[in-house]
Design a protein around this motif. Structure first.
Motif, PDB file in Angstrom:
ATOM      1  N   GLU A  27       0.839  -1.207   0.000  1.00  0.00           N
ATOM      2  CA  GLU A  27       0.000   0.000   0.000  1.00  0.00           C
ATOM      3  C   GLU A  27       0.872   1.255   0.000  1.00  0.00           C
ATOM      4  OE1 GLU A  27      -2.520  -0.496   3.388  1.00  0.00           O
ATOM      5  OE2 GLU A  27      -3.736  -2.048   2.415  1.00  0.00           O
ATOM      6  N   ALA A  28       1.935   1.229   0.790  1.00  0.00           N
ATOM      7  CA  ALA A  28       2.844   2.376   0.829  1.00  0.00           C
ATOM      8  C   ALA A  28       3.515   2.568  -0.532  1.00  0.00           C
ATOM      9  CB  ALA A  28       3.889   2.190   1.922  1.00  0.00           C
ATOM     10  N   ALA A  29       3.933   1.483  -1.157  1.00  0.00           N
ATOM     11  CA  ALA A  29       4.557   1.566  -2.478  1.00  0.00           C
ATOM     12  C   ALA A  29       3.569   2.115  -3.503  1.00  0.00           C
ATOM     13  CB  ALA A  29       5.069   0.195  -2.912  1.00  0.00           C
ATOM     14  N   ASP A  30       2.313   1.699  -3.431  1.00  0.00           N
ATOM     15  CA  ASP A  30       1.294   2.220  -4.338  1.00  0.00           C
ATOM     16  C   ASP A  30       1.112   3.720  -4.155  1.00  0.00           C
ATOM     17  OD1 ASP A  30       0.881  -0.285  -5.418  1.00  0.00           O
ATOM     18  OD2 ASP A  30      -0.924  -0.703  -4.230  1.00  0.00           O
ATOM     19  N   ARG A  31       1.139   4.187  -2.894  1.00  0.00           N
ATOM     20  CA  ARG A  31       1.009   5.620  -2.637  1.00  0.00           C
ATOM     21  C   ARG A  31       2.202   6.390  -3.201  1.00  0.00           C
ATOM     22  NH1 ARG A  31      -0.822   3.679   2.326  1.00  0.00           N
ATOM     23  NH2 ARG A  31       1.160   4.146   3.335  1.00  0.00           N
ATOM     24  N   VAL A  32       3.397   5.840  -3.025  1.00  0.00           N
ATOM     25  CA  VAL A  32       4.599   6.497  -3.546  1.00  0.00           C
ATOM     26  C   VAL A  32       4.545   6.555  -5.074  1.00  0.00           C
ATOM     27  CG1 VAL A  32       7.101   6.249  -3.819  1.00  0.00           C
ATOM     28  CG2 VAL A  32       6.055   5.950  -1.571  1.00  0.00           C
ATOM     29  N   LEU A  33       4.149   5.462  -5.704  1.00  0.00           N
ATOM     30  CA  LEU A  33       4.051   5.457  -7.161  1.00  0.00           C
ATOM     31  C   LEU A  33       3.012   6.452  -7.664  1.00  0.00           C
ATOM     32  CD1 LEU A  33       4.354   1.633  -7.872  1.00  0.00           C
ATOM     33  CD2 LEU A  33       6.025   3.415  -8.415  1.00  0.00           C
ATOM     34  N   GLU A  81       2.174   9.251  -6.162  1.00  0.00           N
ATOM     35  CA  GLU A  81       2.777  10.584  -5.991  1.00  0.00           C
ATOM     36  C   GLU A  81       3.774  10.868  -7.111  1.00  0.00           C
ATOM     37  OE1 GLU A  81       2.340  13.128  -3.838  1.00  0.00           O
ATOM     38  OE2 GLU A  81       0.626  12.086  -2.990  1.00  0.00           O
ATOM     39  N   LEU A  82       4.582   9.872  -7.445  1.00  0.00           N
ATOM     40  CA  LEU A  82       5.543  10.051  -8.532  1.00  0.00           C
ATOM     41  C   LEU A  82       4.834  10.298  -9.854  1.00  0.00           C
ATOM     42  CD1 LEU A  82       8.192   7.329  -7.682  1.00  0.00           C
ATOM     43  CD2 LEU A  82       8.517   9.802  -7.621  1.00  0.00           C
ATOM     44  N   ARG A  83       3.766   9.565 -10.092  1.00  0.00           N
ATOM     45  CA  ARG A  83       2.994   9.725 -11.326  1.00  0.00           C
ATOM     46  C   ARG A  83       2.399  11.140 -11.390  1.00  0.00           C
ATOM     47  NH1 ARG A  83       0.920   5.040 -11.064  1.00  0.00           N
ATOM     48  NH2 ARG A  83      -0.754   5.608  -9.655  1.00  0.00           N
ATOM     49  N   GLU A 107       5.340  13.803 -12.008  1.00  0.00           N
ATOM     50  CA  GLU A 107       6.125  13.731 -13.239  1.00  0.00           C
ATOM     51  C   GLU A 107       5.845  14.876 -14.209  1.00  0.00           C
ATOM     52  OE1 GLU A 107       7.650  10.452 -16.466  1.00  0.00           O
ATOM     53  OE2 GLU A 107       5.979   9.962 -15.158  1.00  0.00           O
TER      54      GLU A 107
END
Length: 62
Positions: A24-30, A32-34, A37
Motif C-alpha cells: 500500500e505504501a509503495a502504491d502511494r509512492v508510485l 505521488e511520482l505519477r 512527473e
C-alpha cells in the motif's frame, strides 16, 4: 506451550500483513511520482528555457 505450527501460522500472518502495508505504501509512492512527473518535466523544460531567455534579454538591454 504453543505448537510449532501455530507459531509458524502466526509468523506467516504477521509477515503477510506487513507485506500488504508495504505494498500500500509503495502504491502511494508510485501515485505521488505519477502525479509529480508532469511538474518535473515542465520544471526541466523551464530550466532549459530561462537561461537562454535571460542571455538574450541581457544582450538586448546592453
Amino acid at each position: 506451550m504453543p505448537s510449532v505450527v501455530g507459531l509458524l501460522v502466526g509468523t506467516d500472518q504477521g509477515a503477510r500483513q506487513r507485506v500488504e502495508v508495504l505494498r500500500e505504501a509503495a502504491d502511494r509512492v508510485l501515485a505521488e511520482l505519477r502525479d509529480a512527473e508532469p511538474f518535473w518535466e515542465r520544471f526541466v523544460m523551464a530550466g532549459r528555457f530561462w537561461p537562454r531567455f535571460l542571455l538574450v534579454l541581457a544582450r538586448v538591454l546592453m
